[in-house]
Design a protein around this motif. Structure first.
Motif, PDB file in Angstrom:
ATOM      1  N   ALA A  18       0.834  -1.198   0.000  1.00  0.00           N
ATOM      2  CA  ALA A  18       0.000   0.000   0.000  1.00  0.00           C
ATOM      3  C   ALA A  18       0.869   1.249   0.000  1.00  0.00           C
ATOM      4  O   ALA A  18       0.571   2.233  -0.690  1.00  0.00           O
ATOM      5  CB  ALA A  18      -0.932  -0.005   1.209  1.00  0.00           C
ATOM      6  N   ARG A  19       1.966   1.201   0.751  1.00  0.00           N
ATOM      7  CA  ARG A  19       2.886   2.347   0.773  1.00  0.00           C
ATOM      8  C   ARG A  19       3.545   2.533  -0.591  1.00  0.00           C
ATOM      9  O   ARG A  19       3.729   3.665  -1.063  1.00  0.00           O
ATOM     10  CB  ARG A  19       3.953   2.119   1.861  1.00  0.00           C
ATOM     11  CG  ARG A  19       4.931   3.270   2.036  1.00  0.00           C
ATOM     12  CD  ARG A  19       4.230   4.564   2.387  1.00  0.00           C
ATOM     13  NE  ARG A  19       3.419   4.431   3.603  1.00  0.00           N
ATOM     14  CZ  ARG A  19       2.571   5.351   4.024  1.00  0.00           C
ATOM     15  NH1 ARG A  19       2.387   6.448   3.302  1.00  0.00           N
ATOM     16  NH2 ARG A  19       1.882   5.164   5.135  1.00  0.00           N
ATOM     17  N   ASP A  20       3.891   1.430  -1.262  1.00  0.00           N
ATOM     18  CA  ASP A  20       4.466   1.528  -2.603  1.00  0.00           C
ATOM     19  C   ASP A  20       3.470   2.153  -3.580  1.00  0.00           C
ATOM     20  O   ASP A  20       3.853   2.950  -4.445  1.00  0.00           O
ATOM     21  CB  ASP A  20       4.882   0.149  -3.112  1.00  0.00           C
ATOM     22  CG  ASP A  20       6.133  -0.377  -2.424  1.00  0.00           C
ATOM     23  OD1 ASP A  20       6.852   0.435  -1.799  1.00  0.00           O
ATOM     24  OD2 ASP A  20       6.390  -1.593  -2.510  1.00  0.00           O
ATOM     25  N   VAL A  21       2.201   1.770  -3.465  1.00  0.00           N
ATOM     26  CA  VAL A  21       1.161   2.337  -4.330  1.00  0.00           C
ATOM     27  C   VAL A  21       1.075   3.846  -4.115  1.00  0.00           C
ATOM     28  O   VAL A  21       1.002   4.627  -5.078  1.00  0.00           O
ATOM     29  CB  VAL A  21      -0.200   1.670  -4.055  1.00  0.00           C
ATOM     30  CG1 VAL A  21      -1.341   2.453  -4.716  1.00  0.00           C
ATOM     31  CG2 VAL A  21      -0.201   0.227  -4.555  1.00  0.00           C
ATOM     32  N   LEU A  22       1.092   4.266  -2.872  1.00  0.00           N
ATOM     33  CA  LEU A  22       1.046   5.702  -2.584  1.00  0.00           C
ATOM     34  C   LEU A  22       2.274   6.436  -3.136  1.00  0.00           C
ATOM     35  O   LEU A  22       2.154   7.534  -3.693  1.00  0.00           O
ATOM     36  CB  LEU A  22       0.932   5.927  -1.072  1.00  0.00           C
ATOM     37  CG  LEU A  22      -0.378   5.494  -0.407  1.00  0.00           C
ATOM     38  CD1 LEU A  22      -0.292   5.723   1.098  1.00  0.00           C
ATOM     39  CD2 LEU A  22      -1.567   6.244  -0.981  1.00  0.00           C
ATOM     40  N   ASP A  23       3.437   5.821  -2.990  1.00  0.00           N
ATOM     41  CA  ASP A  23       4.657   6.454  -3.484  1.00  0.00           C
ATOM     42  C   ASP A  23       4.615   6.607  -5.005  1.00  0.00           C
ATOM     43  O   ASP A  23       5.019   7.647  -5.552  1.00  0.00           O
ATOM     44  CB  ASP A  23       5.886   5.637  -3.083  1.00  0.00           C
ATOM     45  CG  ASP A  23       6.193   5.734  -1.596  1.00  0.00           C
ATOM     46  OD1 ASP A  23       5.643   6.640  -0.932  1.00  0.00           O
ATOM     47  OD2 ASP A  23       6.966   4.899  -1.093  1.00  0.00           O
ATOM     48  N   LEU A  24       4.140   5.574  -5.707  1.00  0.00           N
ATOM     49  CA  LEU A  24       4.022   5.646  -7.164  1.00  0.00           C
ATOM     50  C   LEU A  24       3.009   6.717  -7.568  1.00  0.00           C
ATOM     51  O   LEU A  24       3.235   7.477  -8.522  1.00  0.00           O
ATOM     52  CB  LEU A  24       3.609   4.289  -7.730  1.00  0.00           C
ATOM     53  CG  LEU A  24       4.675   3.196  -7.729  1.00  0.00           C
ATOM     54  CD1 LEU A  24       4.058   1.851  -8.105  1.00  0.00           C
ATOM     55  CD2 LEU A  24       5.802   3.542  -8.700  1.00  0.00           C
ATOM     56  N   ALA A  25       1.900   6.757  -6.841  1.00  0.00           N
ATOM     57  CA  ALA A  25       0.879   7.765  -7.147  1.00  0.00           C
ATOM     58  C   ALA A  25       1.418   9.172  -6.930  1.00  0.00           C
ATOM     59  O   ALA A  25       1.093  10.102  -7.683  1.00  0.00           O
ATOM     60  CB  ALA A  25      -0.355   7.516  -6.287  1.00  0.00           C
ATOM     61  N   LYS A  26       2.264   9.337  -5.914  1.00  0.00           N
ATOM     62  CA  LYS A  26       2.855  10.652  -5.653  1.00  0.00           C
ATOM     63  C   LYS A  26       3.814  11.076  -6.764  1.00  0.00           C
ATOM     64  O   LYS A  26       3.982  12.263  -7.030  1.00  0.00           O
ATOM     65  CB  LYS A  26       3.596  10.645  -4.314  1.00  0.00           C
ATOM     66  CG  LYS A  26       2.687  10.646  -3.100  1.00  0.00           C
ATOM     67  CD  LYS A  26       1.931  11.964  -2.961  1.00  0.00           C
ATOM     68  CE  LYS A  26       2.859  13.114  -2.646  1.00  0.00           C
ATOM     69  NZ  LYS A  26       2.096  14.395  -2.487  1.00  0.00           N
ATOM     70  N   GLU A  27       4.456  10.101  -7.409  1.00  0.00           N
ATOM     71  CA  GLU A  27       5.316  10.425  -8.541  1.00  0.00           C
ATOM     72  C   GLU A  27       4.496  10.999  -9.688  1.00  0.00           C
ATOM     73  O   GLU A  27       4.973  11.852 -10.452  1.00  0.00           O
ATOM     74  CB  GLU A  27       6.057   9.159  -9.009  1.00  0.00           C
ATOM     75  CG  GLU A  27       7.106   8.643  -8.049  1.00  0.00           C
ATOM     76  CD  GLU A  27       8.305   9.566  -7.959  1.00  0.00           C
ATOM     77  OE1 GLU A  27       8.636  10.221  -8.981  1.00  0.00           O
ATOM     78  OE2 GLU A  27       8.912   9.657  -6.872  1.00  0.00           O
ATOM     79  N   ILE A  28       3.265  10.529  -9.813  1.00  0.00           N
ATOM     80  CA  ILE A  28       2.390  10.982 -10.892  1.00  0.00           C
ATOM     81  C   ILE A  28       1.708  12.293 -10.536  1.00  0.00           C
ATOM     82  O   ILE A  28       1.578  13.191 -11.370  1.00  0.00           O
ATOM     83  CB  ILE A  28       1.334   9.890 -11.196  1.00  0.00           C
ATOM     84  CG1 ILE A  28       2.030   8.596 -11.640  1.00  0.00           C
ATOM     85  CG2 ILE A  28       0.345  10.362 -12.261  1.00  0.00           C
ATOM     86  CD1 ILE A  28       1.117   7.395 -11.662  1.00  0.00           C
ATOM     87  N   LEU A  29       1.265  12.403  -9.280  1.00  0.00           N
ATOM     88  CA  LEU A  29       0.579  13.613  -8.807  1.00  0.00           C
ATOM     89  C   LEU A  29       1.301  14.132  -7.556  1.00  0.00           C
ATOM     90  O   LEU A  29       0.834  13.943  -6.432  1.00  0.00           O
ATOM     91  CB  LEU A  29      -0.891  13.313  -8.496  1.00  0.00           C
ATOM     92  CG  LEU A  29      -1.775  12.917  -9.683  1.00  0.00           C
ATOM     93  CD1 LEU A  29      -3.172  12.526  -9.202  1.00  0.00           C
ATOM     94  CD2 LEU A  29      -1.878  14.056 -10.695  1.00  0.00           C
ATOM     95  N   PRO A  30       2.442  14.777  -7.740  1.00  0.00           N
ATOM     96  CA  PRO A  30       3.294  15.147  -6.583  1.00  0.00           C
ATOM     97  C   PRO A  30       2.687  16.170  -5.643  1.00  0.00           C
ATOM     98  O   PRO A  30       3.095  16.248  -4.480  1.00  0.00           O
ATOM     99  CB  PRO A  30       4.560  15.688  -7.252  1.00  0.00           C
ATOM    100  CG  PRO A  30       4.120  16.121  -8.612  1.00  0.00           C
ATOM    101  CD  PRO A  30       3.045  15.159  -9.022  1.00  0.00           C
TER     102      PRO A  30
END
Length: 315
Positions: A18-30
């Motif tokens: 779940a943390r990895d998903v959030l980190d990836l999403a933050k790369e897309i929408l910082p």
């Protein structure tokens, strides 16, 4: 605690992924605050949230009435994102305006997360304290991340679900019972009367249809009782677990409801149900094996007394 949160406790590496998903999403929408939530028919819980400080008020573990949440508009059937770029101008959210202003949320993107079989899990959401345009490329990338996350969820769920009926299996019952031992509870051990004849006369396809229908009726019953969970042990053996203390009169009424729900069948199927009931107190340890043995003993008493009835285990 709702069923999905009890289930999540059995998943391996959920927090990490779940943390990895959030980190990836933050790369897309910082510039967004991003969170993963779980949704039932009536509630939403924020499971994981991106950890940077923002002006938006949101915390992990917060539980919301779904009607008071922006995510109430998520369409899990069409699996389409829900987008509000100027959220305070949305007439459909007028009843939420005060809460949104307090939380300082001015834009929102919600992407539904479902299991492979279509059951809803929750959402991946991005919120901002400013109005924001969500471009198609970003939305598409987030949907792909959600799809991969859904595959993980499904792999975890398969380990604890019966493949025919989609009820929880014996493995999950064992894990669930370990977590319940400090509280009192009850076990209903169910066995179908006449099921062998259905298989012998009508074939195993008909038998499977009966088992699926039994599971559907038991799940409907469990959904109507917040402290109940339904399981399939194997064959035509099922269990309903009640996570609370109650008196014999109330459990008798519940047993009668279960019997009534499993009485009406096609005239070609001579079916009924017998139930053995065992209680376990919270003041001393008892193994699931012993509890099922006690309930099975009571079940045999029910069958010996004419079937289509229930009996309590007594020491």
């Amino acid at each position: 605690m709702s069923t999905i949160f009890q289930e999540l406790e059995t998943y391996k590496n959920f927090d990490e992924l779940a943390r990895d998903v959030l980190d990836l999403a933050k790369e897309i929408l910082p510039n967004q605050l991003i969170y993963i939530s779980s949704i039932s028919d009536t509630q939403q819980v924020i499971l994981k949230i991106s950890n940077e400080t923002t002006s938006i008020v949101a915390t992990e573990g917060i539980m919301l009435n779904l009607n008071d949440s922006i995510c109430r508009g998520i369409d899990f059937e069409k699996k389409q994102p829900l987008i509000y770029e100027k959220i305070l101008e949305e007439s459909s959210l007028a009843d939420l305006k005060n809460g949104l202003e307090k939380a300082n949320i001015k834009s929102y993107l919600g992407i539904p997360i479902s299991f492979v079989n279509g059951d809803k899990f929750g959402t991946l959401c991005a919120v901002n304290d400013e109005e924001h345009h969500f471009d198609d490329k970003s939305i598409n990338l987030l949907q792909r991340i959600v799809r991969m996350f859904s595959y993980y969820l499904d792999l975890e769920r398969v380990a604890y679900k019966d493949s025919l009926t989609n009820l929880y299996n014996r493995r999950y019952l064992s894990k669930f019972f370990e977590d319940q031992q400090e509280t009192e509870g009850w076990i209903f051990f169910l066995d179908l009367d006449g099921f062998k004849k259905v298989n012998d006369v009508h074939g195993h396809d008909a038998g499977d249809m009966v088992l699926e229908e039994v599971a559907l009726r038991l799940q409907t019953f469990a959904n109507a009782h917040p402290n109940a969970l339904a399981f399939r042990l194997g064959g035509d053996e099922f269990v309903i677990h009640f996570s609370h203390a109650s008196d014999i009169k109330k459990m008798s009424r519940l047993a009668e409801q279960v019997l009534e729900n499993l009485t009406i069948w096609d005239a070609n199927y001579q079916l009924s149900t017998s139930i053995g009931i065992a209680m376990y107190p919270g003041d001393y340890a008892i193994t699931l094996k012993t509890l099922l043995k006690n309930a099975d003993y009571a079940l045999n008493l029910a069958k010996a007394s004419g079937k289509n009835t229930y009996k309590f285990f007594e020491l």
